[in-house]
Write an enzyme that holds these catalytic residues in place. Structure first.
Site, PDB file in Angstrom:
ATOM      1  N   GLY A 193       6.350  14.454  10.148  1.00 15.19           N
ATOM      2  CA  GLY A 193       6.316  12.913   9.633  1.00 15.19           C
ATOM      3  C   GLY A 193       7.402  12.484   8.634  1.00 15.19           C
ATOM      4  O   GLY A 193       8.536  12.738   9.109  1.00 15.19           O
TER       5      GLY A 193
ATOM      6  N   ALA B 260       4.790  16.896   0.393  1.00 16.15           N
ATOM      7  CA  ALA B 260       3.639  17.197   1.054  1.00 16.15           C
ATOM      8  C   ALA B 260       2.476  16.540   0.554  1.00 16.15           C
ATOM      9  O   ALA B 260       2.340  16.356  -0.559  1.00 16.15           O
ATOM     10  CB  ALA B 260       3.554  18.926   0.712  1.00 16.15           C
ATOM     11  N   GLY B 261       1.606  16.176   1.585  1.00 19.24           N
ATOM     12  CA  GLY B 261       0.417  15.704   1.275  1.00 19.24           C
ATOM     13  C   GLY B 261      -0.529  15.712   2.589  1.00 19.24           C
ATOM     14  O   GLY B 261       0.053  15.805   3.800  1.00 19.24           O
TER      15      GLY B 261
ATOM     16  N   TYR C 101      -7.212  10.334  -2.539  1.00 20.07           N
ATOM     17  CA  TYR C 101      -5.663  10.229  -2.049  1.00 20.07           C
ATOM     18  C   TYR C 101      -5.078   9.215  -3.160  1.00 20.07           C
ATOM     19  O   TYR C 101      -3.959   9.297  -3.681  1.00 20.07           O
ATOM     20  CB  TYR C 101      -5.698   9.791  -0.919  1.00 20.07           C
ATOM     21  CG  TYR C 101      -4.346   9.703  -0.173  1.00 20.07           C
ATOM     22  CD1 TYR C 101      -3.704  10.951   0.404  1.00 20.07           C
ATOM     23  CD2 TYR C 101      -3.702   8.420  -0.412  1.00 20.07           C
ATOM     24  CE1 TYR C 101      -2.626  10.631   0.745  1.00 20.07           C
ATOM     25  CE2 TYR C 101      -2.393   8.416   0.285  1.00 20.07           C
ATOM     26  CZ  TYR C 101      -1.464   9.267   0.967  1.00 20.07           C
ATOM     27  OH  TYR C 101      -0.450   9.192   1.520  1.00 20.07           O
TER      28      TYR C 101
ATOM     29  N   ILE D 100       3.558   4.041   7.310  1.00 19.03           N
ATOM     30  CA  ILE D 100       4.574   4.666   8.206  1.00 19.03           C
ATOM     31  C   ILE D 100       4.079   5.006   9.521  1.00 19.03           C
ATOM     32  O   ILE D 100       3.103   5.875   9.365  1.00 19.03           O
ATOM     33  CB  ILE D 100       5.400   5.606   7.313  1.00 19.03           C
ATOM     34  CG1 ILE D 100       5.765   5.057   6.003  1.00 19.03           C
ATOM     35  CG2 ILE D 100       6.872   5.657   8.144  1.00 19.03           C
ATOM     36  CD1 ILE D 100       6.620   3.537   6.099  1.00 19.03           C
TER      37      ILE D 100
HETATM   38  N1  CAA Z   1      -9.088  -1.230   5.348  1.00 21.88           N
HETATM   39  C1  CAA Z   1      -9.798  -2.262   5.894  1.00 21.88           C
HETATM   40  N2  CAA Z   1     -11.217  -1.855   6.111  1.00 21.88           N
HETATM   41  C2  CAA Z   1     -11.578  -0.626   6.068  1.00 21.88           C
HETATM   42  C3  CAA Z   1     -10.813   0.501   5.703  1.00 21.88           C
HETATM   43  C4  CAA Z   1      -9.387   0.036   5.287  1.00 21.88           C
HETATM   44  N3  CAA Z   1      -8.413   1.122   5.217  1.00 21.88           N
HETATM   45  N4  CAA Z   1     -11.264   1.603   5.807  1.00 21.88           N
HETATM   46  C5  CAA Z   1     -12.603   1.411   6.085  1.00 21.88           C
HETATM   47  N5  CAA Z   1     -12.658  -0.184   6.381  1.00 21.88           N
HETATM   48  C6  CAA Z   1     -14.039  -0.786   6.721  1.00 21.88           C
HETATM   49  C7  CAA Z   1     -14.223  -0.348   8.403  1.00 21.88           C
HETATM   50  O1  CAA Z   1     -13.375  -1.064   9.259  1.00 21.88           O
HETATM   51  C8  CAA Z   1     -15.792  -0.709   8.305  1.00 21.88           C
HETATM   52  O2  CAA Z   1     -15.841  -2.201   8.427  1.00 21.88           O
HETATM   53  P1  CAA Z   1     -16.921  -2.697   9.085  1.00 21.88           P
HETATM   54  O3  CAA Z   1     -18.325  -2.194   8.580  1.00 21.88           O
HETATM   55  O4  CAA Z   1     -16.917  -4.082   8.882  1.00 21.88           O
HETATM   56  O5  CAA Z   1     -16.960  -2.334  10.686  1.00 21.88           O
HETATM   57  C9  CAA Z   1     -16.170  -0.031   6.857  1.00 21.88           C
HETATM   58  O6  CAA Z   1     -15.063  -0.238   5.965  1.00 21.88           O
HETATM   59  C10 CAA Z   1     -16.759   1.259   6.786  1.00 21.88           C
HETATM   60  O7  CAA Z   1     -15.833   1.947   7.451  1.00 21.88           O
HETATM   61  P2  CAA Z   1     -16.396   2.987   8.742  1.00 21.88           P
HETATM   62  O8  CAA Z   1     -17.444   2.385   9.557  1.00 21.88           O
HETATM   63  O9  CAA Z   1     -15.175   3.588   9.428  1.00 21.88           O
HETATM   64  O10 CAA Z   1     -17.229   4.087   7.699  1.00 21.88           O
HETATM   65  P3  CAA Z   1     -17.055   5.482   7.754  1.00 21.88           P
HETATM   66  O11 CAA Z   1     -18.089   6.094   6.573  1.00 21.88           O
HETATM   67  O12 CAA Z   1     -17.358   6.060   9.388  1.00 21.88           O
HETATM   68  O13 CAA Z   1     -15.754   6.283   7.607  1.00 21.88           O
HETATM   69  C11 CAA Z   1     -13.649   6.101   6.427  1.00 21.88           C
HETATM   70  C12 CAA Z   1     -15.010   5.749   6.445  1.00 21.88           C
HETATM   71  C13 CAA Z   1     -13.142   7.711   6.810  1.00 21.88           C
HETATM   72  C14 CAA Z   1     -12.918   5.602   5.069  1.00 21.88           C
HETATM   73  C15 CAA Z   1     -12.731   5.347   7.634  1.00 21.88           C
HETATM   74  O14 CAA Z   1     -13.067   4.099   7.668  1.00 21.88           O
HETATM   75  C16 CAA Z   1     -11.278   5.446   7.585  1.00 21.88           C
HETATM   76  O15 CAA Z   1     -10.723   6.601   7.951  1.00 21.88           O
HETATM   77  N6  CAA Z   1     -10.628   4.710   6.807  1.00 21.88           N
HETATM   78  C17 CAA Z   1      -9.235   4.362   6.656  1.00 21.88           C
HETATM   79  C18 CAA Z   1      -8.748   4.580   5.371  1.00 21.88           C
HETATM   80  C19 CAA Z   1      -7.253   4.455   5.236  1.00 21.88           C
HETATM   81  O16 CAA Z   1      -6.610   3.369   5.539  1.00 21.88           O
HETATM   82  N7  CAA Z   1      -6.666   5.602   5.114  1.00 21.88           N
HETATM   83  C20 CAA Z   1      -5.111   5.625   5.021  1.00 21.88           C
HETATM   84  C21 CAA Z   1      -4.479   6.925   5.932  1.00 21.88           C
HETATM   85  S1  CAA Z   1      -2.960   6.856   5.973  1.00 21.88           S
HETATM   86  C22 CAA Z   1      -2.125   7.304   4.489  1.00 21.88           C
HETATM   87  O17 CAA Z   1      -2.849   7.579   3.522  1.00 21.88           O
HETATM   88  C23 CAA Z   1      -0.900   7.151   4.538  1.00 21.88           C
HETATM   89  C24 CAA Z   1      -0.352   6.467   3.354  1.00 21.88           C
HETATM   90  O18 CAA Z   1      -0.036   6.791   2.147  1.00 21.88           O
HETATM   91  C25 CAA Z   1      -0.504   4.840   3.543  1.00 21.88           C
END
Ligand code: CAA
Length: 240
Positions: A13, A83-84, A147, A180
């Site tokens: 990454g 690391a993360g 996080y 990213i």
């Molecule tokens: N942005 C916008 N909407 C989001 C969201 C986000 N980041 N995360 C969740 N939602 C929304 C979903 O689209 C969903 O909307 P609807 O009800 O309108 O369909 C609602 O919130 C509930 O989400 P899920 O149905 O997915 O609920 P769940 O309990 O099954 O899962 C979750 C929840 C595990 C948080 C999953 O939604 C998820 O993985 N979301 C992503 C979170 C995220 O953005 N993580 C960033 C990872 S990358 C990173 O961290 C690197 C960095 O430094 C930038």
């Protein structure tokens, strides 16, 4: 003489891009990793940067790991705390284990590694510590109370340590990348990731190299007046 740089999580990454960029700029680079042996071996074959396996959340493991790195290369001049991992869940579904794992790897690691190199940097009168935070530590993010908390904590840590270290030739800065194009971001459910990309004014994910370039600047001798700062690189997604 080439300076010695350690990049935690440096074989995949954003970390891999940072390790490669420092290596190309003639630093002696050690890339640490914990889980993925195959990725680490492939990375070393491709780049020539050696990998060191230890858990950066475990103080004693860091002590042993850094000892091996210093035996090979000498004292550490540049530390990139990269690391993360993520353990995303809404708080009402988050387990204690998900909370602790994120704190262990994303925050305890920064104490452990910085604590172990800071005394030597103070004695030698030079050091660069670069902490990779996140847009989500600045803005908050649904599903990331763990996080976001850890990444926000890095910003406070960066400022406090910068103040303690400024008179010793050591700078401490943070970079807050946006989304990213890495495995971590690609693991976000595709419908959620589409929503996120739609909110990035530059209309694309960032590239790991776009973070590595800032690390190169912060690691350089010329960046000695830059300390305690947070560099936001997020395509305009969140304006601080
Ligand atoms: N942005 C916008 N909407 C989001 C969201 C986000 N980041 N995360 C969740 N939602 C929304 C979903 O689209 C969903 O909307 P609807 O009800 O309108 O369909 C609602 O919130 C509930 O989400 P899920 O149905 O997915 O609920 P769940 O309990 O099954 O899962 C979750 C929840 C595990 C948080 C999953 O939604 C998820 O993985 N979301 C992503 C979170 C995220 O953005 N993580 C960033 C990872 S990358 C990173 O961290 C690197 C960095 O430094 C930038």
């Amino acid at each position: 003489m080439s300076k010695v740089a350690v990049v935690t999580g440096g074989t995949r990454g954003i970390g891999a891009a940072i390790s490669s960029a420092l290596h190309a700029a003639d630093y002696k680079v050690a890339a640490t990793y914990h889980g993925n042996d195959k990725a680490a071996e492939d990375f070393t074959v491709k780049t020539g940067v050696p990998h060191f396996r230890f858990d950066v959340g475990d103080f004693n493991a860091c002590k042993k790991g850094l000892h091996k790195i210093e035996e090979k290369f000498g004292s550490v001049d540049i530390l990139v705390n990269n690391a993360g991992l993520t353990q995303d869940a809404f708080l009402h579904k988050m387990t204690v284990e998900q909370w602790r794992q994120v704190m262990h790897t994303n925050l305890d690691s920064v104490f452990n590694m910085s604590r172990l190199v800071i005394e030597g940097m103070r004695e030698r009168g030079f050091g660069r510590i670069i902490n990779i935070s996140s847009i989500n530590g600045q803005s908050g993010q649904m599903g990331q109370s763990n996080y976001s908390a850890a990444k926000a904590a890095l910003l406070g840590f960066t400022k406090a340590l910068a103040l303690e270290s400024a008179s010793r030739g050591i700078t401490v800065n943070a970079i807050a990348p946006g989304y990213i194009d890495t495995e971590m971001v690609r693991a976000v459910p595709p419908d959620v990731l589409d929503k996120i990309i739609a909110r990035i004014p530059v209309k694309r994910l960032g590239k790991p190299d776009e973070i590595a370039r800032m690390v190169l600047f912060l690691a350089s001798d010329e960046a000695g007046f830059t300390t305690g700062a947070t560099f936001t690189i997020n395509g305009g997604q969140y304006l601080v």
